[in-house]
Design a protein around this motif. Structure first.
Motif, PDB file in Angstrom:
ATOM      1  N   SER A   1     -38.322  26.901 -50.317  1.00  0.00           N
ATOM      2  CA  SER A   1     -37.148  26.910 -50.059  1.00  0.00           C
ATOM      3  C   SER A   1     -36.774  26.024 -48.976  1.00  0.00           C
ATOM      4  O   SER A   1     -37.934  25.667 -47.728  1.00  0.00           O
ATOM      5  CB  SER A   1     -36.566  28.396 -49.800  1.00  0.00           C
ATOM      6  N   CYS A   3     -33.793  25.798 -47.457  1.00  0.00           N
ATOM      7  CA  CYS A   3     -33.157  26.374 -47.317  1.00  0.00           C
ATOM      8  C   CYS A   3     -33.814  27.008 -45.224  1.00  0.00           C
ATOM      9  O   CYS A   3     -35.058  27.223 -45.251  1.00  0.00           O
ATOM     10  CB  CYS A   3     -32.304  26.991 -47.244  1.00  0.00           C
ATOM     11  N   CYS A  12     -31.697  29.874 -50.724  1.00  0.00           N
ATOM     12  CA  CYS A  12     -30.673  29.319 -52.221  1.00  0.00           C
ATOM     13  C   CYS A  12     -29.936  29.683 -52.989  1.00  0.00           C
ATOM     14  O   CYS A  12     -30.859  30.750 -54.144  1.00  0.00           O
ATOM     15  CB  CYS A  12     -31.649  27.835 -52.618  1.00  0.00           C
ATOM     16  N   SER A  13     -29.140  28.755 -53.484  1.00  0.00           N
ATOM     17  CA  SER A  13     -28.244  29.727 -54.480  1.00  0.00           C
ATOM     18  C   SER A  13     -27.603  28.764 -55.635  1.00  0.00           C
ATOM     19  O   SER A  13     -26.583  27.648 -54.979  1.00  0.00           O
ATOM     20  CB  SER A  13     -27.381  31.036 -54.363  1.00  0.00           C
ATOM     21  N   SER A  14     -27.981  28.333 -56.670  1.00  0.00           N
ATOM     22  CA  SER A  14     -27.550  27.628 -57.486  1.00  0.00           C
ATOM     23  C   SER A  14     -27.493  25.836 -56.544  1.00  0.00           C
ATOM     24  O   SER A  14     -26.314  24.926 -56.504  1.00  0.00           O
ATOM     25  CB  SER A  14     -25.903  27.549 -57.345  1.00  0.00           C
ATOM     26  N   SER A  15     -28.862  26.316 -56.270  1.00  0.00           N
ATOM     27  CA  SER A  15     -28.931  24.701 -55.252  1.00  0.00           C
ATOM     28  C   SER A  15     -28.390  24.230 -54.107  1.00  0.00           C
ATOM     29  O   SER A  15     -28.768  23.007 -53.662  1.00  0.00           O
ATOM     30  CB  SER A  15     -29.041  23.309 -56.299  1.00  0.00           C
ATOM     31  N   LYS A  16     -27.401  25.388 -53.688  1.00  0.00           N
ATOM     32  CA  LYS A  16     -27.140  25.511 -52.290  1.00  0.00           C
ATOM     33  C   LYS A  16     -27.639  26.617 -51.370  1.00  0.00           C
ATOM     34  O   LYS A  16     -27.712  27.326 -51.807  1.00  0.00           O
ATOM     35  CB  LYS A  16     -25.776  25.557 -53.201  1.00  0.00           C
ATOM     36  N   CYS A  17     -28.018  25.664 -50.277  1.00  0.00           N
ATOM     37  CA  CYS A  17     -28.772  27.141 -49.427  1.00  0.00           C
ATOM     38  C   CYS A  17     -27.208  28.190 -49.263  1.00  0.00           C
ATOM     39  O   CYS A  17     -25.446  27.652 -48.793  1.00  0.00           O
ATOM     40  CB  CYS A  17     -28.436  26.102 -47.165  1.00  0.00           C
ATOM     41  N   VAL A  18     -26.744  29.353 -48.113  1.00  0.00           N
ATOM     42  CA  VAL A  18     -26.283  30.481 -48.550  1.00  0.00           C
ATOM     43  C   VAL A  18     -26.736  31.298 -47.615  1.00  0.00           C
ATOM     44  O   VAL A  18     -28.142  31.316 -47.352  1.00  0.00           O
ATOM     45  CB  VAL A  18     -26.769  31.295 -49.594  1.00  0.00           C
TER      46      VAL A  18
END
Length: 97
Positions: A1, A3, A12-18
């Motif tokens: 990851s 992130c 990552c969730s849907s290519s975005k850091c959460v």
């Protein structure tokens, strides 16, 4: 990851850091979603809380919105608005040693 944190419900969730959501237990402000910081960190875990707006009371730069710092009187002040020669609570170069 790619992130910063990749476990404990973070990553990552849907290519975005959460990050962690409001009122979630944390140990570092970097774990919280943007707009939140980890409050109450001592020897135990803190809680992700919303960052304070300009002019609001604060305890650290992390507790202010991302465009502000906690000034020497304990209030969030917009970056680059302190008068030349003002005494600031902390100053760091952020240069790797």
């Amino acid at each position: 990851s790619d992130c910063y944190y990749g476990s404990n419900g973070l990553g990552c969730s849907s290519s975005k850091c959460v990050g962690l959501s409001a009122n979630t237990t944390c140990s570092d402000s970097h774990q919280c979603q943007p707009g939140y910081y980890c409050s109450g960190i001592t020897t135990t875990n803190g809680t992700c809380l919303a960052q304070a707006s300009l002019g609001a009371a604060c305890t650290s730069d992390y507790s202010c919105i991302n465009t502000a710092f906690c000034n020497s009187t304990g209030y969030c002040q917009e970056y680059f608005t302190a008068a030349t020669g003002s005494v600031l609570p902390t100053c760091a170069d952020l240069v790797a040693n």
